[in-house]
Scaffold this motif. Structure first.
Motif, PDB file in Angstrom:
ATOM      1  N   HIS A 100     -14.381   3.654   2.150  1.00  0.00           N
ATOM      2  CA  HIS A 100     -13.593   4.793   2.612  1.00  0.00           C
ATOM      3  C   HIS A 100     -13.126   5.672   1.453  1.00  0.00           C
ATOM      4  O   HIS A 100     -13.026   6.892   1.598  1.00  0.00           O
ATOM      5  N   ASP A 101     -12.837   5.080   0.288  1.00  0.00           N
ATOM      6  CA  ASP A 101     -12.387   5.898  -0.842  1.00  0.00           C
ATOM      7  C   ASP A 101     -13.494   6.813  -1.362  1.00  0.00           C
ATOM      8  O   ASP A 101     -13.259   8.019  -1.527  1.00  0.00           O
TER       9      ASP A 101
ATOM     10  N   ASN B 105     -14.086   9.737   0.938  1.00  0.00           N
ATOM     11  CA  ASN B 105     -13.093  10.812   0.851  1.00  0.00           C
ATOM     12  C   ASN B 105     -13.411  11.814  -0.253  1.00  0.00           C
ATOM     13  O   ASN B 105     -12.710  12.827  -0.380  1.00  0.00           O
TER      14      ASN B 105
ATOM     15  N   SER C 110      -8.689   7.366   4.824  1.00  0.00           N
ATOM     16  CA  SER C 110      -7.780   6.454   4.124  1.00  0.00           C
ATOM     17  C   SER C 110      -7.109   5.461   5.052  1.00  0.00           C
ATOM     18  O   SER C 110      -6.684   4.386   4.603  1.00  0.00           O
TER      19      SER C 110
ATOM     20  N   THR D 245       0.822  -1.209   0.000  1.00  0.00           N
ATOM     21  CA  THR D 245       0.000   0.000   0.000  1.00  0.00           C
ATOM     22  C   THR D 245       0.858   1.262   0.000  1.00  0.00           C
ATOM     23  O   THR D 245       0.533   2.236  -0.676  1.00  0.00           O
TER      24      THR D 245
ATOM     25  N   GLN E 200       1.195   4.195  -2.822  1.00  0.00           N
ATOM     26  CA  GLN E 200       1.000   5.610  -2.509  1.00  0.00           C
ATOM     27  C   GLN E 200       2.126   6.466  -3.076  1.00  0.00           C
ATOM     28  O   GLN E 200       1.893   7.571  -3.583  1.00  0.00           O
TER      29      GLN E 200
ATOM     30  N   LEU F 299      -3.437  10.914   0.015  1.00  0.00           N
ATOM     31  CA  LEU F 299      -4.194   9.894   0.741  1.00  0.00           C
ATOM     32  C   LEU F 299      -5.694  10.042   0.511  1.00  0.00           C
ATOM     33  O   LEU F 299      -6.408   9.054   0.335  1.00  0.00           O
ATOM     34  N   ARG F 300      -6.167  11.275   0.480  1.00  0.00           N
ATOM     35  CA  ARG F 300      -7.602  11.501   0.307  1.00  0.00           C
ATOM     36  C   ARG F 300      -8.070  11.144  -1.094  1.00  0.00           C
ATOM     37  O   ARG F 300      -9.134  10.538  -1.268  1.00  0.00           O
TER      38      ARG F 300
ATOM     39  N   HIS G  32      -9.851  12.702   6.328  1.00  0.00           N
ATOM     40  CA  HIS G  32     -10.083  11.610   5.391  1.00  0.00           C
ATOM     41  C   HIS G  32     -10.089  10.275   6.136  1.00  0.00           C
ATOM     42  O   HIS G  32      -9.671  10.171   7.296  1.00  0.00           O
TER      43      HIS G  32
ATOM     44  N   SER H 102      -7.281   3.478  -2.509  1.00  0.00           N
ATOM     45  CA  SER H 102      -6.314   2.540  -1.942  1.00  0.00           C
ATOM     46  C   SER H 102      -6.416   1.165  -2.570  1.00  0.00           C
ATOM     47  O   SER H 102      -5.515   0.339  -2.425  1.00  0.00           O
TER      48      SER H 102
END
Length: 435
Positions: free
Chosen positions: A338-339, A342, A365, A259, A263, A301-302, A363, A306
């Motif tokens: 969660h994505d 955001n 993430s 992960t 990123q 991240l926002r 956020h 992911s």
């Protein structure tokens, strides 16, 4: 199949009806925005093992709705493990029963979850992670040195920086010998394949778990100043099994490597293809204004999904719970997105705008509630150091191919560039000598 109530969205298929836009692989389906406007949740039907309509679930995509699913103790992970299309994160014992001692941390609930998580909790506080800064700086500097020395014709930022930095950081933290780290890469790649290769993923999980059990035995006989030793000692004092320690180490390795590598790679794409209000790329802006790096990391991240699905593992309700505009009944599944959360306009003004000047934002993430990411502070440290050094030392970095020519791994759960025709996942170049 349950009929939707008046005012509800029609029941859709997940994930088939929610594809990422083909020309925007780092963005999300527009349908999520429609669901957010209608209250933040929708009913969907999941596929069964044969790809046919299976169990129904409530899809949560509004920010408040997702926080409810992630934080309300009425939602349990253990009761929702191995629901298609999500992977099986447990193993069976000699009698064929699913054993909580053989499960990853993310599938445990309540006291089972707390007892295992606490083995490593103190090692991942902000203060504890800060002690790793010099080592992370050395790892990042060495990776950039080698990429520059090899020259822009061979540079692959995913491989040369993302994967190398993240694997070596988590390897150092846990105490995994450098010679053994290539095996972890292979196991992790096999674990994070699609559900169609579930057997392959289970074999990789067993192999990595077996290696971790061997490390525990070694640390018991030869303690060192590393996370594996500390977890082994705490487990002995609290009665947690070796299998649970191995599972925790496994989860930390996989969660802290693939992960974070993604990123760094995807964040590079964001910074090189989005622009500051003055017209310059955000990459060149960070070169001139390094104090903005932390905000850029938060915005990465926002805005960067992911995973290909954009969702945490499913939960099952043990009582009725209101989630956004829908009631999740006892026994029903809920999927926390969660994505999409955001990108909820109710929380993030102009949510599709990439704006590192938002600063530290709320956020999701790193998830929320009991299962919030154990390694969030370490991930932030790695990203801040990586982007700080990359933008400082290579201010004129460019993508070597247009964004629409990048190849994306269609099978992996983690959204990341995959090797293209020339073998490079994220080919980059620089027009003049970098330092």
């Amino acid at each position: 199949m349950t009929s939707p109530q008046p005012g509800e969205c029609p029941i859709r298929r997940f994930p088939q009806d929610f594809p990422s836009p083909p020309d925007r692989p780092l963005d999300l389906a527009d349908l999520y925005t429609e669901i957010q406007r209608q209250g933040g949740a929708a009913r969907v039907v999941l596929p069964d093992a044969n790809g046919q309509p299976g169990e129904e679930a409530v899809l949560a995509v509004g920010h408040r709705a997702v926080r409810t699913v992630l934080n309300d103790p009425a939602f349990k992970r253990w009761d929702a493990n191995a629901i298609e299309p999500f992977p099986d994160l447990t193993q069976t014992d000699q009698h064929g029963n699913r054993d909580k001692d053989l499960a990853l941390l993310t599938v445990l609930d309540d006291e089972d979850h707390r007892a295992v998580r606490e083995l490593a909790q103190t090692e991942f506080t902000r203060e504890a992670v800060e002690r790793h800064r010099p080592a992370v700086e050395r790892i990042v500097a060495a990776a950039i040195d080698d990429m520059l020395a090899a020259g822009p014709d061979k540079a692959d930022l995913m491989e040369d920086v993302g994967l190398r930095v993240s694997l070596n950081v988590i390897g150092d933290v846990l105490g995994i010998p450098e010679a053994d780290r290539p095996a972890f890469r292979q196991w992790s790649d096999e674990l994070l394949v699609s559900a169609a290769d579930a057997e392959r993923g289970q074999e990789a999980q067993a192999a990595m778990g077996g290696y971790m059990l061997g490390m525990i035995e070694d640390r018991r006989a030869n303690p060192r100043d590393d996370l594996m030793t500390h977890m082994t000692e705490r487990a002995a004092a609290t009665g947690v099994s070796d299998f649970a320690v191995a599972g925790l180490a496994f989860a930390i390795t996989v969660g802290g490597w693939e992960t974070e590598a993604a990123q760094i790679a995807n964040g590079t794409i964001r910074l090189l293809t989005n622009h500051h209000p003055d017209g310059s790329t955000w990459w060149s802006t960070l070169h001139r204004r390094p104090e903005l790096v932390p905000g850029a990391v938060e915005e990465n991240l926002r805005t960067i999904p992911s995973s290909r699905r954009g969702f945490c593992q499913p939960r099952r309700a043990i009582r009725d719970v209101q989630v956004g505009n829908l009631l999740v009944r006892k026994g029903q599944l809920a999927l926390p997105g969660h994505d999409p959360a955001n990108r909820d306009a109710a929380v993030f003004p102009d949510p599709d705008l990439y704006d590192p000047l938002r600063g530290r934002i709320n956020h999701l993430s790193f998830s929320f509630g009991p299962h919030n990411c154990l390694g969030s502070h370490l991930a932030r440290l790695e990203s801040q150091i990586a982007f700080g050094e990359l933008t400082r030392r290579i201010p004129d970095l460019e993508l070597a191919v247009p964004v629409d020519e990048l190849t994306w791994d269609a099978d992996a759960m983690v959204l990341r560039p995959a090797p293209g025709p020339d073998g490079r996942a994220l080919p980059v170049t620089w027009p003049r000598k970098a330092s």
